[in-house]
Design an enzyme around this catalytic site. Structure first.
Site, PDB file in Angstrom:
ATOM      1  N   ARG A  97      10.825  -1.677  11.411  1.00  0.00           N
ATOM      2  CA  ARG A  97       9.324  -1.232  12.248  1.00  0.00           C
ATOM      3  C   ARG A  97       9.317  -1.488  14.063  1.00  0.00           C
ATOM      4  NH1 ARG A  97       4.850   0.241   8.097  1.00  0.00           N
ATOM      5  NH2 ARG A  97       3.491  -1.139   9.790  1.00  0.00           N
ATOM      6  N   ARG A 145      11.851  -5.171   5.759  1.00  0.00           N
ATOM      7  CA  ARG A 145      11.323  -3.752   5.217  1.00  0.00           C
ATOM      8  C   ARG A 145      12.168  -2.881   6.008  1.00  0.00           C
ATOM      9  NH1 ARG A 145       5.520  -1.925   5.475  1.00  0.00           N
ATOM     10  NH2 ARG A 145       5.509  -2.590   7.315  1.00  0.00           N
ATOM     11  N   LYS A 161       1.042  -0.975   0.189  1.00  0.00           N
ATOM     12  CA  LYS A 161      -0.068   0.241   0.188  1.00  0.00           C
ATOM     13  C   LYS A 161       1.178   0.594  -0.149  1.00  0.00           C
ATOM     14  CE  LYS A 161      -1.925  -1.263   3.674  1.00  0.00           C
ATOM     15  NZ  LYS A 161      -1.424  -2.191   4.538  1.00  0.00           N
ATOM     16  N   ARG A 183      -1.229  -8.981  12.634  1.00  0.00           N
ATOM     17  CA  ARG A 183      -1.699  -8.412  11.449  1.00  0.00           C
ATOM     18  C   ARG A 183      -2.300  -8.748  11.064  1.00  0.00           C
ATOM     19  NH1 ARG A 183       4.102  -5.517  10.584  1.00  0.00           N
ATOM     20  NH2 ARG A 183       2.881  -4.125   9.208  1.00  0.00           N
ATOM     21  N   ARG A 194     -10.208  -0.169   7.908  1.00  0.00           N
ATOM     22  CA  ARG A 194      -9.963  -1.206   8.617  1.00  0.00           C
ATOM     23  C   ARG A 194     -10.915  -2.047   9.041  1.00  0.00           C
ATOM     24  NH1 ARG A 194      -3.901   0.302   8.864  1.00  0.00           N
ATOM     25  NH2 ARG A 194      -3.259  -1.842   9.351  1.00  0.00           N
TER      26      ARG A 194
HETATM   27  P1  AP5 Z   1       5.207  -1.774   2.140  1.00  0.00           P
HETATM   28  O1  AP5 Z   1       4.950  -0.671   0.727  1.00  0.00           O
HETATM   29  O2  AP5 Z   1       5.088  -1.090   2.805  1.00  0.00           O
HETATM   30  O3  AP5 Z   1       3.143  -2.527   2.271  1.00  0.00           O
HETATM   31  P2  AP5 Z   1       2.103  -2.555   3.185  1.00  0.00           P
HETATM   32  O4  AP5 Z   1       0.985  -3.124   2.806  1.00  0.00           O
HETATM   33  O5  AP5 Z   1       1.683  -0.190   3.468  1.00  0.00           O
HETATM   34  O6  AP5 Z   1       2.407  -2.880   4.518  1.00  0.00           O
HETATM   35  P3  AP5 Z   1       2.299  -2.507   6.053  1.00  0.00           P
HETATM   36  O7  AP5 Z   1       3.008  -3.102   7.161  1.00  0.00           O
HETATM   37  O8  AP5 Z   1       2.571  -0.632   6.066  1.00  0.00           O
HETATM   38  O9  AP5 Z   1       0.675  -2.675   6.517  1.00  0.00           O
HETATM   39  P4  AP5 Z   1       0.452  -1.806   7.447  1.00  0.00           P
HETATM   40  O10 AP5 Z   1      -1.309  -2.097   7.127  1.00  0.00           O
HETATM   41  O11 AP5 Z   1       0.305  -3.555   8.483  1.00  0.00           O
HETATM   42  O12 AP5 Z   1       0.642  -1.222   8.676  1.00  0.00           O
HETATM   43  P5  AP5 Z   1       0.332   0.278   9.062  1.00  0.00           P
HETATM   44  O13 AP5 Z   1       1.156   1.255   8.831  1.00  0.00           O
HETATM   45  O14 AP5 Z   1      -1.186   0.604   8.611  1.00  0.00           O
HETATM   46  O15 AP5 Z   1       5.758  -3.151   1.751  1.00  0.00           O
HETATM   47  C1  AP5 Z   1       6.554  -3.757   2.247  1.00  0.00           C
HETATM   48  C2  AP5 Z   1       7.583  -4.625   2.557  1.00  0.00           C
HETATM   49  O16 AP5 Z   1       6.603  -5.301   0.793  1.00  0.00           O
HETATM   50  C3  AP5 Z   1       8.492  -2.879   1.569  1.00  0.00           C
HETATM   51  O17 AP5 Z   1       9.792  -3.562   2.713  1.00  0.00           O
HETATM   52  C4  AP5 Z   1       8.633  -3.105   0.758  1.00  0.00           C
HETATM   53  O18 AP5 Z   1       9.407  -2.436  -0.029  1.00  0.00           O
HETATM   54  C5  AP5 Z   1       7.898  -4.099  -0.341  1.00  0.00           C
HETATM   55  N1  AP5 Z   1       7.382  -4.563  -1.468  1.00  0.00           N
HETATM   56  C6  AP5 Z   1       6.726  -3.939  -1.326  1.00  0.00           C
HETATM   57  N2  AP5 Z   1       5.937  -3.954  -3.288  1.00  0.00           N
HETATM   58  C7  AP5 Z   1       6.346  -5.484  -3.819  1.00  0.00           C
HETATM   59  C8  AP5 Z   1       6.293  -6.259  -4.169  1.00  0.00           C
HETATM   60  N3  AP5 Z   1       5.597  -5.974  -5.418  1.00  0.00           N
HETATM   61  N4  AP5 Z   1       7.432  -6.977  -4.632  1.00  0.00           N
HETATM   62  C9  AP5 Z   1       8.608  -7.739  -3.698  1.00  0.00           C
HETATM   63  N5  AP5 Z   1       8.252  -7.080  -2.268  1.00  0.00           N
HETATM   64  C10 AP5 Z   1       7.706  -6.014  -2.143  1.00  0.00           C
HETATM   65  O19 AP5 Z   1      -0.274   0.015  11.043  1.00  0.00           O
HETATM   66  C11 AP5 Z   1       0.492  -0.082  11.307  1.00  0.00           C
HETATM   67  C12 AP5 Z   1      -1.062  -0.393  12.403  1.00  0.00           C
HETATM   68  O20 AP5 Z   1      -1.108   0.745  12.376  1.00  0.00           O
HETATM   69  C13 AP5 Z   1      -1.931  -1.605  12.466  1.00  0.00           C
HETATM   70  O21 AP5 Z   1      -1.312  -2.352  12.372  1.00  0.00           O
HETATM   71  C14 AP5 Z   1      -2.582  -1.146  13.916  1.00  0.00           C
HETATM   72  O22 AP5 Z   1      -2.318  -1.414  14.812  1.00  0.00           O
HETATM   73  C15 AP5 Z   1      -2.514   0.518  13.690  1.00  0.00           C
HETATM   74  N6  AP5 Z   1      -3.320   1.035  12.621  1.00  0.00           N
HETATM   75  C16 AP5 Z   1      -3.305   1.410  11.160  1.00  0.00           C
HETATM   76  N7  AP5 Z   1      -4.255   1.873  10.833  1.00  0.00           N
HETATM   77  C17 AP5 Z   1      -5.103   1.761  11.460  1.00  0.00           C
HETATM   78  C18 AP5 Z   1      -6.817   1.440  11.484  1.00  0.00           C
HETATM   79  N8  AP5 Z   1      -7.235   2.187  10.386  1.00  0.00           N
HETATM   80  N9  AP5 Z   1      -7.118   1.070  12.093  1.00  0.00           N
HETATM   81  C19 AP5 Z   1      -7.193   0.885  13.091  1.00  0.00           C
HETATM   82  N10 AP5 Z   1      -5.562   0.718  13.461  1.00  0.00           N
HETATM   83  C20 AP5 Z   1      -4.773   0.876  12.567  1.00  0.00           C
HETATM   84 MG    MG Z   2       1.914   0.870   4.797  1.00  0.00          MG
END
Ligand code: AP5
Ligand code: MG
Length: 215
Positions: free
Chosen positions: A160, A127, A13, A171, A88
């Site tokens: 992270r 990552r 994402k 997660r 979410r």
């Molecule tokens: P990346 O692009 O960073 O992936 P992402 O989908 O953004 O993954 P996140 O871990 O950020 O998602 P998340 O939803 O768990 O975390 P968030 O910060 O939103 O890519 C990941 C890796 O893969 C990188 O190393 C990249 O280089 C690699 N990659 C990308 N594309 C690739 C490809 N095609 N091929 C190979 N490699 C690739 O949330 C964190 C926490 O915050 C949650 O757990 C929760 O506690 C809280 N939170 C956030 N939003 C909410 C909400 N709305 N409600 C409640 N809690 C929330």
């Molecule tokens: Mg992200």
């Protein structure tokens, strides 16, 4: 254009959002980034969110809904927004619908990034991110040009706190239980554009995403 990026942790994402921001100029609104900034700044909200995030659990709905409601009123969202990691849960999606009704706006697309769980674990544990410019790397798939140094020049990339295998499994479980029902929620509204990301490079996913969004 008002869009949501939906998908499990590690689906790409953030990676795709950065490419779409560069292409469209529409701001990325990542609730994860906003919550991590609050944790670093040790605000009351950050202190409340930290334990949930470290455990791989979702932060309570009312906390994130309040954050997004304020953010969507900012001027840069007038031309559109790209929500990354929100909504979410079904209550979050219902609140977003109400917010958008008040703002007299309609969602255009929900871009669903679909990737298999085992690939997600590999992606997340490898990552690394830049604390200065926000660039996202992977030690194997998309490594930085020089070891532990970002293209912006910053030395020392970050990992992270929630990017360890145990928390990733939590997660993923939260995603399957609480977030995946949104595929049906938005499917019924005819908004889901699915892109398969398993075994596909970020560039190939971006090409499919542009097609799916009509860009
Ligand atoms: P990346 O692009 O960073 O992936 P992402 O989908 O953004 O993954 P996140 O871990 O950020 O998602 P998340 O939803 O768990 O975390 P968030 O910060 O939103 O890519 C990941 C890796 O893969 C990188 O190393 C990249 O280089 C690699 N990659 C990308 N594309 C690739 C490809 N095609 N091929 C190979 N490699 C690739 O949330 C964190 C926490 O915050 C949650 O757990 C929760 O506690 C809280 N939170 C956030 N939003 C909410 C909400 N709305 N409600 C409640 N809690 C929330
Ligand atoms: Mg992200």
């Amino acid at each position: 254009m008002d869009i949501i990026l939906l998908g499990p942790p590690g689906a790409g994402k953030g990676t795709q959002a950065k490419k779409l921001v560069a292409l469209t100029g529409i701001p990325q609104i990542s609730t994860g980034d906003m919550l991590r900034a609050a944790v670093t700044a040790q605000t009351e909200l950050g202190k409340k969110a930290k334990a949930f995030m470290d455990a791989g659990k979702l932060v309570p709905d009312e906390v994130v809904i309040g954050l997004v409601e304020e953010r969507l009123k900012e001027k840069d969202c007038e031309k559109g927004f790209m929500l990354d990691g929100f909504p979410r849960t079904v209550p979050q999606a219902e609140s977003l619908e109400q917010m958008m009704n008040h703002l007299e706006r309609k969602l255009d697309h929900v871009l669903l990034l679909d990737v298999e769980d085992e690939e997600l674990v590999n992606r997340i544990t490898g990552r690394r991110t830049c604390g200065k410019c926000g660039a996202i790397y992977h030690l194997v798939f998309t490594p930085p040009p020089a070891a532990d140094t970002c293209t912006c020049g910053k030395k020392g990339l970050d990992q992270r706190a929630d990017d360890n295998e145990k928390t990733v499994r939590e997660r993923l479980s939260a995603y399957h239980k609480q977030t995946s029902p949104l595929i049906d929620f938005y499917g019924k509204r005819g908004l889901v554009r699915k892109v398969v990301g398993t075994n596909s490079t970020p560039e190939d996913v971006f090409a499919s995403a542009k097609r799916a969004l009509g860009l």
